[in-house]
Write an enzyme that holds these catalytic residues in place. Structure first.
Site, mmCIF file in Angstrom:
data_model
loop_
_atom_site.group_PDB
_atom_site.id
_atom_site.type_symbol
_atom_site.label_atom_id
_atom_site.label_comp_id
_atom_site.label_asym_id
_atom_site.label_seq_id
_atom_site.Cartn_x
_atom_site.Cartn_y
_atom_site.Cartn_z
ATOM 1 N N HIS A 128 28.344 -2.639 -0.829
ATOM 2 C CA HIS A 128 27.244 -1.665 -0.857
ATOM 3 C C HIS A 128 27.231 -0.824 0.423
ATOM 4 O O HIS A 128 27.073 0.410 0.378
ATOM 5 C CB HIS A 128 25.900 -2.394 -0.982
ATOM 6 C CG HIS A 128 25.667 -3.014 -2.325
ATOM 7 N ND1 HIS A 128 25.859 -2.339 -3.509
ATOM 8 C CD2 HIS A 128 25.227 -4.252 -2.660
ATOM 9 C CE1 HIS A 128 25.543 -3.145 -4.521
ATOM 10 N NE2 HIS A 128 25.158 -4.317 -4.032
ATOM 11 N N GLY A 170 -0.423 -2.223 0.112
ATOM 12 C CA GLY A 170 0.803 -2.845 0.591
ATOM 13 C C GLY A 170 1.052 -4.175 -0.080
ATOM 14 O O GLY A 170 0.192 -4.738 -0.759
ATOM 15 N N GLU A 176 27.427 -7.515 -0.187
ATOM 16 C CA GLU A 176 26.608 -6.564 0.576
ATOM 17 C C GLU A 176 27.493 -5.599 1.369
ATOM 18 O O GLU A 176 27.116 -4.441 1.588
ATOM 19 C CB GLU A 176 25.651 -7.307 1.510
ATOM 20 C CG GLU A 176 24.661 -8.223 0.813
ATOM 21 C CD GLU A 176 23.855 -7.514 -0.260
ATOM 22 O OE1 GLU A 176 23.563 -6.297 -0.105
ATOM 23 O OE2 GLU A 176 23.528 -8.152 -1.280
ATOM 24 N N GLY A 190 -0.529 -7.567 6.170
ATOM 25 C CA GLY A 190 -1.516 -7.481 7.246
ATOM 26 C C GLY A 190 -2.732 -6.639 6.935
ATOM 27 O O GLY A 190 -3.366 -6.132 7.865
ATOM 28 N N PRO A 227 1.693 -8.235 -0.552
ATOM 29 C CA PRO A 227 0.980 -9.381 0.030
ATOM 30 C C PRO A 227 1.597 -9.791 1.362
ATOM 31 O O PRO A 227 2.826 -9.852 1.501
ATOM 32 C CB PRO A 227 1.155 -10.477 -1.031
ATOM 33 C CG PRO A 227 1.394 -9.736 -2.314
ATOM 34 C CD PRO A 227 2.154 -8.500 -1.924
ATOM 35 N N THR A 243 -5.750 -7.583 5.518
ATOM 36 C CA THR A 243 -6.942 -8.275 6.016
ATOM 37 C C THR A 243 -6.867 -8.465 7.525
ATOM 38 O O THR A 243 -7.871 -8.343 8.229
ATOM 39 C CB THR A 243 -7.090 -9.636 5.311
ATOM 40 O OG1 THR A 243 -7.154 -9.427 3.900
ATOM 41 C CG2 THR A 243 -8.354 -10.345 5.771
#
Length: 789
Positions: free
Chosen positions: A623, A401, A620, A406, A403, A408
């Site tokens: 779109h 996934g 936006e 979640g 950075p 760690t």
């Protein structure tokens, strides 16, 4: 022995030896014989004596040891026990009575050793060994019966009458780690079949000692080897043999086997540290028993001179301890209660509070697949502890996934929920150990896995997180001049994941941003066979994340508006948002308010001019309009968030099959061009905001025409990046340009017909910042013009 002594010429013999020999009685009591051996030993190393005299003393010492070994210790000890029982009954003084009882306990300890064949007569005379015998005997005595009166004073060990007769230079009590190692070793070897193999001729027992500190003590300290029967050849290997030493180590073990002498071989992992001949010849392979609560109580007693209370003994039960824990907590000058408090604090996991890194699986949101896997693992561990085979446990996974998603944090939450100890490491950490060459890197890797095995022993289990596991790349792609180094590192990691000895009890989780880079052998079943993708949380999951991190703050607040402003936020970003809002309120000198969260979430918009923000909303909205018209039944999310160079985005909800027809590819291109078309139609000009959209649609068009065979040209497909393809193929460039021009004209016509809907969507975006597909559909169907700007 006495008859032999009478034939000796004692002229010129050292006084200590002469006194010991003259004290011999006709019954040849074992303690008198041992005293002769001790006196001869001391004289044999006296450099002031002539060489001939020292050689004579060595001969007498060996003879005394031999006689002591066959003189009938059991009968002598039983007779001494009977005499001491009588003396104890006749003694009224509590201190003297305690001295007699401790001596009686020592005699009882000797009887048991003789019966088991573990009595080491050759070394029993040594003061430090006598001290250990008395300590262990006294522990047994107190545990078995309440013989000592409650009023009996408890002296410090160095002044305790129980230790009378020892040399002044002997430290009273063993070092805690040494004492614990002796108890572990004795308990481990005291199992059916193992004792017989070590007492009989030619038995071979392999003992894995995962804890590096314990192994060092067993290797270098004689007092830690009290549980090893006399005559056993004890070999300790603390690391795999180097290439030039492997043959020498093999020959050493072959020589031991030829002597028909019992062999006890200790190592962190027999499969990697011992030669093949040792593995094949082994009658038993064991793992050193972990330090338990009873061991800690005994060590505390030996170090402090005081017994551990029943309440503190109960606190130690069921916990697992490392040698480092014992060394850190059990120290001279402390009372038992303080030692227990310290060591319990070291090994007891901190209860989860729900703040920061301290979450449980129930409090972890945005990682449904990972949480489900973790709960299954906890159930598997419970079955394993109940007797199921380790192979039934899902013992390895890769978390992939972006950075901050979640990865760690999930491992920490899993450790909190399962009670497993957690070790976090990485190849970078292993390479940073020592001189940072291959040997030290591999040694650091082995030590990390060995520490995990030590913590997992006793069916407790351990969680090992290997960060950035994509550094173990696919070996087929390694072609640079350092390939040998990389291959050896990857092979060593594979061996640790699934070596000859396995890794029972150790769950390994690897984290990466790109699982596809990892060597396929690492990802196969039995190693890290499960790949879990950690995605971005949806709006409901973001609300739950905010609620967990807010704790008792804003209990009744509606967090949905905040969640709408955090589209595409990772868990780390959510956590940072809450802490920034708390800091904002703290600096203002007031409690946290919902506006603090809203302001922090919309901080990127505060510096954006209103005209720019409206242009972003229009873009936006174009779109969103085209996406809705292309497939009215498909849900979507349109967001206005000005941060990190991105003004917003449209996300089509639902999985993509990855297989497109020409119509589907053209529909995606129209959606990508609709933002620029909306700016031109509504605002009369386009902007640089369409840069990424144009790159995306160009890439789709080039692949559609040049790779997928969906254009008018031939079916020849050449996989190239768009820049190279367009620069080297004029025909492809012309076809791509014509396709994009045609689709853009069609998109402009669509936006012009629905200009009112675009404005309505833009106005709603400015207020709500996030709209779903249903809201967009209502705005498109709504009658009437929107407000013009």
């Amino acid at each position: 022995m006495a008859a032999w002594a009478r034939t000796l010429d004692l002229a010129g013999v050292p006084d200590g030896v002469r006194c010991a020999i003259e004290a011999l009685t006709d019954d040849g009591h074992v303690l008198q014989i041992v005293a002769v051996a001790q006196a001869c030993e001391l004289a044999s190393v006296d450099r002031a004596l002539p060489v001939e005299s020292r050689e004579t003393m060595t001969e007498w010492r060996d003879r005394a040891r031999l006689v002591a070994a066959i003189a009938g210790h059991r009968q002598c000890a039983l007779a001494a026990m009977h005499t001491l029982d009588v003396d104890a009954g006749a003694t009224e003084d509590p201190v003297q009575r305690r001295q007699v009882l401790c001596t009686r306990a020592e005699a009882s300890h000797i009887v048991r050793q003789v019966e088991l064949g573990t009595y080491d007569a050759a070394n029993a005379w040594r003061p430090e060994n006598r001290l250990l015998s008395r300590q262990m005997a006294w522990v047994d005595l107190v545990d078995e019966a309440t013989i000592v009166t409650a009023t009996a004073p408890r002296a410090e060990p160095e002044f305790d009458v129980c230790f009378d007769g020892l040399d002044d230079n002997v430290v009273s009590g063993l070092p805690p780690v040494t004492h614990a190692a002796a108890l572990q070793l004795q308990r481990t070897l005291d199992v059916p079949g193992v004792s017989e193999a070590l007492v009989g001729g030619g038995g071979v027992v392999l003992l894995d000692v995962p804890d590096a500190l314990t192994l060092a003590v067993l290797k270098d300290t004689a007092d830690a080897k009290r549980g090893v029967p006399f005559g056993v050849e004890m070999l300790v290997e603390d690391a795999p043999a180097k290439h030039h030493e492997a043959a020498k180590r093999e020959r050493q073990y072959v020589a031991c086997l030829r002597r028909e002498q019992p062999v006890l071989a200790l190592s962190p992992d027999a499969g990697t540290c011992l030669p093949a001949v040792a593995l094949r010849a082994a009658d038993h392979r064991l793992t050193l028993s972990p330090i338990c609560g009873a061991d800690v109580a005994a060590v505390i007693r030996g170090t402090t001179g005081q017994a551990v209370s029943d309440a503190d003994r109960a606190r130690l039960e069921g916990l697992a301890f490392s040698a480092a824990d014992v060394a850190a907590a059990v120290r001279p000058g402390r009372d038992p209660a303080r030692c227990v408090e310290h060591i319990v604090r070291l090994v007891t996991p901190t209860p989860a509070s729900g703040r920061g890194r301290d979450l449980t699986l129930d409090q972890l949101h945005g990682a449904r697949e990972a949480v489900e896997w973790g709960r299954g693992l906890i159930a598997d561990l419970a079955a394993w502890r109940s007797g199921e085979h380790w192979a039934t446990v899902r013992n390895g996974a890769i978390l992939g996934g972006l950075p901050g998603t979640g990865k760690t944090l999930f491992a920490q939450a899993l450790a909190n929920s399962s009670g497993l100890p957690l070790i976090i490491s990485s190849l970078m950490e292993w390479q940073g150990t020592g001189e940072a060459h291959l040997g030290t890197t591999l040694r650091a890797m082995r030590e990390t896995f060995a520490r995990a095995k030590a913590l997992a022993s006793g069916q407790r289990g351990c969680l090992l997180l290997v960060d950035e596991v994509d550094v173990f790349v696919d070996r087929r792609t390694v072609q640079h001049r350092h390939a040998d180094y990389v291959l050896q590192v990857i092979n060593s990691f594979l061996e640790q994941l699934d070596g000859a000895a396995g890794r029972e009890g150790v769950i390994v989780i690897g984290t990466t941003n790109d699982p596809d880079r990892i060597d396929p052998a690492i990802r196969r079943p039995g190693r890290l066979g499960k790949t879990i993708q950690m995605g971005l949380p949806d709006v409901e999951e973001r609300v739950a994340m905010l609620r967990v991190r807010l704790g008792d703050d804003l209990r009744d607040a509606d967090l949905l508006p905040v969640a709408y402003r955090t589209e595409r936020h990772t868990g780390a970003m959510i956590e940072a948002l809450v802490e920034d809002a708390r800091r904002r309120a703290r600096h203002a000198g007031r409690p946290l308010a919902l506006d603090d969260l809203l302001d922090v979430a919309g901080a990127g918009d505060a510096d954006t001019p209103e005209a720019t923000l409206y242009r972003l909303a229009v873009h936006e909205s174009g779109h969103a309009l085209q996406a809705h018209l292309s497939d009215p039944d498909r849900d979507l999310i349109v967001t206005l968030q000005s941060r990190e160079g991105v003004g917003g985005w449209v996300e089509l909800v639902g999985g993509d099959s990855g297989v497109w027809t020409r119509a589907e590819a053209e529909a995606r291109i129209r959606i990508g061009l609709a933002g620029r078309a909306a700016e031109e139609i509504i605002l009369d000009s386009a902007s640089s905001g369409a840069r990424q959209d144009l790159l995306t649609v160009t890439r789709i068009a080039v692949r559609m025409l040049g790779e997928w065979g969906l254009g008018e040209r031939s079916l020849i497909a050449v996989e190239r990046d768009p820049v190279t393809a367009l620069a080297t193929d004029p025909r492809l460039q012309a076809e791509t340009s014509a396709l994009l021009d045609r689709l853009y004209a069609e998109t402009r016509d669509t936006v012009r017909r629905h200009a009112g809907a675009v404005r309505r969507i833009a106005e709603a975006l400015l207020v709500e910042r996030r709209l779903d597909g249903a809201r967009v559909a209502r705005l498109v169907a709504e009658a009437g013009p929107a407000r013009r700007r």
